[in-house]
Motif scaffolding. Structure first.
Motif, PDB file in Angstrom:
ATOM      1  N   SER A  29       0.826  -1.344  -0.230  1.00 20.75           N
ATOM      2  CA  SER A  29       0.138  -0.029   0.045  1.00 20.75           C
ATOM      3  C   SER A  29       0.852   1.415   0.037  1.00 20.75           C
ATOM      4  CB  SER A  29      -0.873  -0.061   1.268  1.00 20.75           C
ATOM      5  OG  SER A  29      -0.117   0.238   2.395  1.00 20.75           O
ATOM      6  N   THR A  30       0.189   2.200  -0.226  1.00 25.07           N
ATOM      7  CA  THR A  30       1.092   3.764  -0.375  1.00 25.07           C
ATOM      8  C   THR A  30       1.333   4.014   1.105  1.00 25.07           C
ATOM      9  OG1 THR A  30      -1.078   4.762  -0.450  1.00 25.07           O
ATOM     10  CG2 THR A  30       0.046   4.543  -2.423  1.00 25.07           C
ATOM     11  N   ASN A  31       0.384   3.525   2.015  1.00 28.18           N
ATOM     12  CA  ASN A  31       0.705   3.832   3.438  1.00 28.18           C
ATOM     13  C   ASN A  31       1.834   3.237   4.001  1.00 28.18           C
ATOM     14  OD1 ASN A  31      -1.802   5.382   3.735  1.00 28.18           O
ATOM     15  ND2 ASN A  31      -2.649   3.698   4.663  1.00 28.18           N
ATOM     16  N   ALA A  34       4.772   4.998   2.793  1.00 29.23           N
ATOM     17  CA  ALA A  34       5.173   6.317   3.430  1.00 29.23           C
ATOM     18  C   ALA A  34       5.695   5.863   4.839  1.00 29.23           C
ATOM     19  CB  ALA A  34       3.708   6.832   3.718  1.00 29.23           C
ATOM     20  N   LYS A  35       5.377   4.835   5.362  1.00 29.49           N
ATOM     21  CA  LYS A  35       5.970   4.443   6.736  1.00 29.49           C
ATOM     22  C   LYS A  35       7.633   4.049   6.519  1.00 29.49           C
ATOM     23  CE  LYS A  35       2.420   2.748   9.549  1.00 29.49           C
ATOM     24  NZ  LYS A  35       1.879   1.344  10.263  1.00 29.49           N
ATOM     25  N   LEU A  36       7.725   3.645   5.490  1.00 26.54           N
ATOM     26  CA  LEU A  36       9.089   3.248   5.058  1.00 26.54           C
ATOM     27  C   LEU A  36      10.076   4.416   4.886  1.00 26.54           C
ATOM     28  CD1 LEU A  36       8.502   0.245   2.360  1.00 26.54           C
ATOM     29  CD2 LEU A  36       9.750   0.069   4.476  1.00 26.54           C
ATOM     30  N   GLY A  37       9.276   5.354   4.001  1.00 24.87           N
ATOM     31  CA  GLY A  37      10.056   6.872   3.878  1.00 24.87           C
ATOM     32  C   GLY A  37      10.349   7.661   5.165  1.00 24.87           C
ATOM     33  N   ASP A  41       8.242   1.195  11.725  1.00 26.33           N
ATOM     34  CA  ASP A  41       8.003  -0.155  11.651  1.00 26.33           C
ATOM     35  C   ASP A  41       7.038  -0.436  10.480  1.00 26.33           C
ATOM     36  OD1 ASP A  41       9.907  -0.392  13.770  1.00 26.33           O
ATOM     37  OD2 ASP A  41       8.345  -0.501  15.206  1.00 26.33           O
ATOM     38  N   VAL A  42       7.333  -1.636   9.904  1.00 25.01           N
ATOM     39  CA  VAL A  42       6.379  -1.885   8.898  1.00 25.01           C
ATOM     40  C   VAL A  42       6.340  -3.794   8.902  1.00 25.01           C
ATOM     41  CG1 VAL A  42       6.362  -0.400   7.201  1.00 25.01           C
ATOM     42  CG2 VAL A  42       7.806  -2.136   6.856  1.00 25.01           C
ATOM     43  N   ARG A  43       5.420  -4.298   8.690  1.00 24.20           N
ATOM     44  CA  ARG A  43       5.052  -5.632   9.010  1.00 24.20           C
ATOM     45  C   ARG A  43       6.389  -6.372   8.068  1.00 24.20           C
ATOM     46  NH1 ARG A  43      -0.443  -5.128   7.260  1.00 24.20           N
ATOM     47  NH2 ARG A  43       0.194  -6.516   5.443  1.00 24.20           N
TER      48      ARG A  43
END
Length: 66
Positions: A29-31, A34-37, A41-43
């Motif tokens: 997802s774009t979300n 955005a978190k990576l940017g 933390d991401v799953r």
């Protein structure tokens, strides 16, 4: 814990890919992007999908400090 996705951004630059192209190729997802940017933390599932696109391992796209 501090997370950095600088390796991912360098890989994108080396392969002349945009974030949008990675989103489409990996199905994230774009979300999530955005978190990576923001070095958040991401799953692990998200990281695995990106690694599948680049045929790499998770430690090829991120660093972390404890």
């Amino acid at each position: 814990m501090k997370i950095s996705y600088d390796k991912l951004w360098k890989m994108l630059e080396e392969r002349n890919m945009s974030k949008t192209e990675v989103i489409k190729a990996s199905g994230i997802s774009t979300n999530a992007m955005a978190k990576l940017g923001k070095n958040q933390d991401v799953r692990v599932e998200i990281l695995i999908k990106i690694c599948a696109v680049f045929d790499c391992k998770i430690d090829d796209i991120m660093d972390y400090e404890v």
